[in-house]
Design a protein around this motif. Structure first.
Motif, short mmCIF file in Angstrom:
data_model
loop_
_atom_site.label_atom_id
_atom_site.label_comp_id
_atom_site.label_asym_id
_atom_site.label_seq_id
_atom_site.Cartn_x
_atom_site.Cartn_y
_atom_site.Cartn_z
N ASP A 84 0.86 -1.18 0.00
CA ASP A 84 0.00 0.00 0.00
C ASP A 84 0.90 1.23 0.00
N ASP A 85 0.48 2.26 -0.73
CA ASP A 85 1.33 3.46 -0.80
C ASP A 85 1.31 4.27 0.49
N ASP A 86 0.43 3.92 1.41
CA ASP A 86 0.39 4.59 2.71
C ASP A 86 1.04 3.69 3.76
N PRO A 87 2.23 4.05 4.25
CA PRO A 87 2.91 3.21 5.25
C PRO A 87 2.07 2.97 6.50
N PRO A 145 4.76 -14.94 -0.42
CA PRO A 145 3.75 -15.08 0.64
C PRO A 145 2.67 -16.06 0.24
N ASP A 146 1.93 -16.54 1.22
CA ASP A 146 0.75 -17.34 0.90
C ASP A 146 -0.30 -16.48 0.20
N ILE A 147 -0.40 -15.22 0.62
CA ILE A 147 -1.33 -14.27 0.00
C ILE A 147 -0.64 -12.91 -0.09
N LEU A 148 -0.79 -12.27 -1.24
CA LEU A 148 -0.30 -10.91 -1.43
C LEU A 148 -1.50 -9.97 -1.35
N LEU A 149 -1.54 -9.14 -0.32
CA LEU A 149 -2.61 -8.17 -0.11
C LEU A 149 -2.14 -6.84 -0.69
N ILE A 150 -2.79 -6.36 -1.75
CA ILE A 150 -2.22 -5.24 -2.49
C ILE A 150 -3.28 -4.20 -2.88
N ASP A 151 -2.88 -2.93 -2.82
CA ASP A 151 -3.73 -1.83 -3.26
C ASP A 151 -3.70 -1.75 -4.79
N ILE A 152 -4.60 -0.98 -5.37
CA ILE A 152 -4.59 -0.83 -6.83
C ILE A 152 -3.87 0.44 -7.24
N GLN A 153 -4.35 1.60 -6.84
CA GLN A 153 -3.73 2.86 -7.26
C GLN A 153 -2.55 3.20 -6.34
N MET A 154 -1.36 3.24 -6.95
CA MET A 154 -0.15 3.61 -6.22
C MET A 154 0.77 4.34 -7.18
N PRO A 155 1.67 5.19 -6.67
CA PRO A 155 2.61 5.88 -7.54
C PRO A 155 3.49 4.87 -8.28
N GLY A 156 3.90 5.21 -9.49
CA GLY A 156 4.73 4.29 -10.25
C GLY A 156 3.91 3.12 -10.75
N LYS A 157 4.35 1.92 -10.50
CA LYS A 157 3.63 0.71 -10.93
C LYS A 157 2.46 0.46 -10.00
N ASP A 158 1.26 0.35 -10.56
CA ASP A 158 0.09 0.14 -9.70
C ASP A 158 -0.09 -1.35 -9.40
N GLY A 159 -1.12 -1.66 -8.60
CA GLY A 159 -1.32 -3.03 -8.17
C GLY A 159 -1.67 -3.98 -9.29
N LEU A 160 -2.46 -3.50 -10.27
CA LEU A 160 -2.83 -4.35 -11.40
C LEU A 160 -1.60 -4.71 -12.23
N ASP A 161 -0.73 -3.73 -12.48
CA ASP A 161 0.48 -4.01 -13.25
C ASP A 161 1.42 -4.94 -12.49
N ALA A 162 1.48 -4.79 -11.18
CA ALA A 162 2.29 -5.69 -10.37
C ALA A 162 1.77 -7.12 -10.49
N ALA A 205 0.63 -19.77 -9.28
CA ALA A 205 -0.03 -20.19 -8.03
C ALA A 205 -0.19 -19.04 -7.04
N ALA A 206 0.30 -17.85 -7.40
CA ALA A 206 0.22 -16.70 -6.49
C ALA A 206 -1.23 -16.38 -6.15
N ARG A 207 -1.48 -16.13 -4.87
CA ARG A 207 -2.81 -15.71 -4.43
C ARG A 207 -2.75 -14.20 -4.19
N ILE A 208 -3.48 -13.45 -5.01
CA ILE A 208 -3.46 -11.99 -4.90
C ILE A 208 -4.85 -11.50 -4.50
N LEU A 209 -4.89 -10.75 -3.41
CA LEU A 209 -6.14 -10.20 -2.90
C LEU A 209 -6.03 -8.68 -2.91
N PHE A 210 -6.88 -8.03 -3.68
CA PHE A 210 -6.84 -6.57 -3.78
C PHE A 210 -7.62 -5.92 -2.63
#
Length: 217
Positions: A7-10, A50-67, A77-82
């Motif tokens: 997430d872009d917010d620490p 990780p077993d699950i990658l918890l990720i935001d969508i809109q972030m500076p630079g590369k966003d969550g969808l591009d990641a 096999a990656a489990r990605i949860l937005f």
């Protein structure tokens, strides 16, 4: 379970880590503040997966969808949860088409823990607001009865086995979960879903789930 938070917010990263650790829900392997750093961290070593990658969508630079687009081809096999503030139909469709395991809105932080556990159990998780947004894609407010009839007619194009599979897709099961329920191989389930999508003129399983739900609500 072991998760990573992006997430872009620490402060969001720290808060989620504190909550999930304190409740015994998950151990946080690492955090990152943009998609580029997430990809770098993810592939730094196998131990960083990780077993699950918890990720935001809109972030500076590369966003969550591009990641996610970079991670999934290298690790299918990656489990990605937005987890995002944006209940945007286009974002939701893109995320689910990529093969994400879920899409949640940040305001519903209490749902994060149960969502992580559901994903680990093989389910696809969509928040209530997200289901509402997706349903709008197949419902015409001016004539909802006709829309429901159209969805019902579409599902009648399926044979009994295809209807069983469609029902389980709508319940949020992934291919492995469906295979276990119906005593089929994952490859067979994958092929059957492709046939179903072709029959109904759909592009992804999320659209199939919404059509099924609209036809059987």
């Amino acid at each position: 379970m072991r998760i990573a938070i992006v997430d872009d917010d620490p402060i969001v990263c720290q808060s989620l880590e504190t909550i999930l650790t304190a409740t015994g829900t998950a151990d946080v392997l690492w955090t990152a503040n943009d998609g580029g750093a997430a990809v770098q961290q993810y592939f730094a070593s196998p131990a960083n997966h990780p077993d699950i990658l918890l990720i935001d969508i809109q972030m500076p630079g590369k966003d969550g969808l591009d990641a996610a687009r970079e991670i999934l081809p290298k690790d299918p096999a990656a489990r990605i949860l937005f987890l995002t503030t944006f209940a945007d139909k286009d974002y939701i469709a893109q995320a689910m088409a990529l093969g994400a395991k879920g899409y949640l809105i940040k305001q519903d932080v209490a749902a994060v823990g149960p969502a992580l556990q559901a994903v680990m159990a093989g389910q696809v998780v969509l928040g209530a607001e997200i289901l509402g947004k997706l349903t709008e894609r197949t419902t015409n407010p001016a004539d909802s009865s006709n829309s429901g009839n159209a969805n019902d007619s579409a599902t009648k194009l399926l044979n009994d086995r295809e209807r069983e599979i469609a029902m389980l897709v709508a319940k949020g099961l992934d291919n492995r979960g469906i295979a276990a329920k119906l005593f089929l191989s994952e490859g067979t389930v994958r092929n059957r879903i492709s046939v179903i999508l072709d029959k109904l003129g759909l592009t992804n399983r999320t659209q199939l789930a919404i059509i099924w739900l609209n036809a059987h609500q």
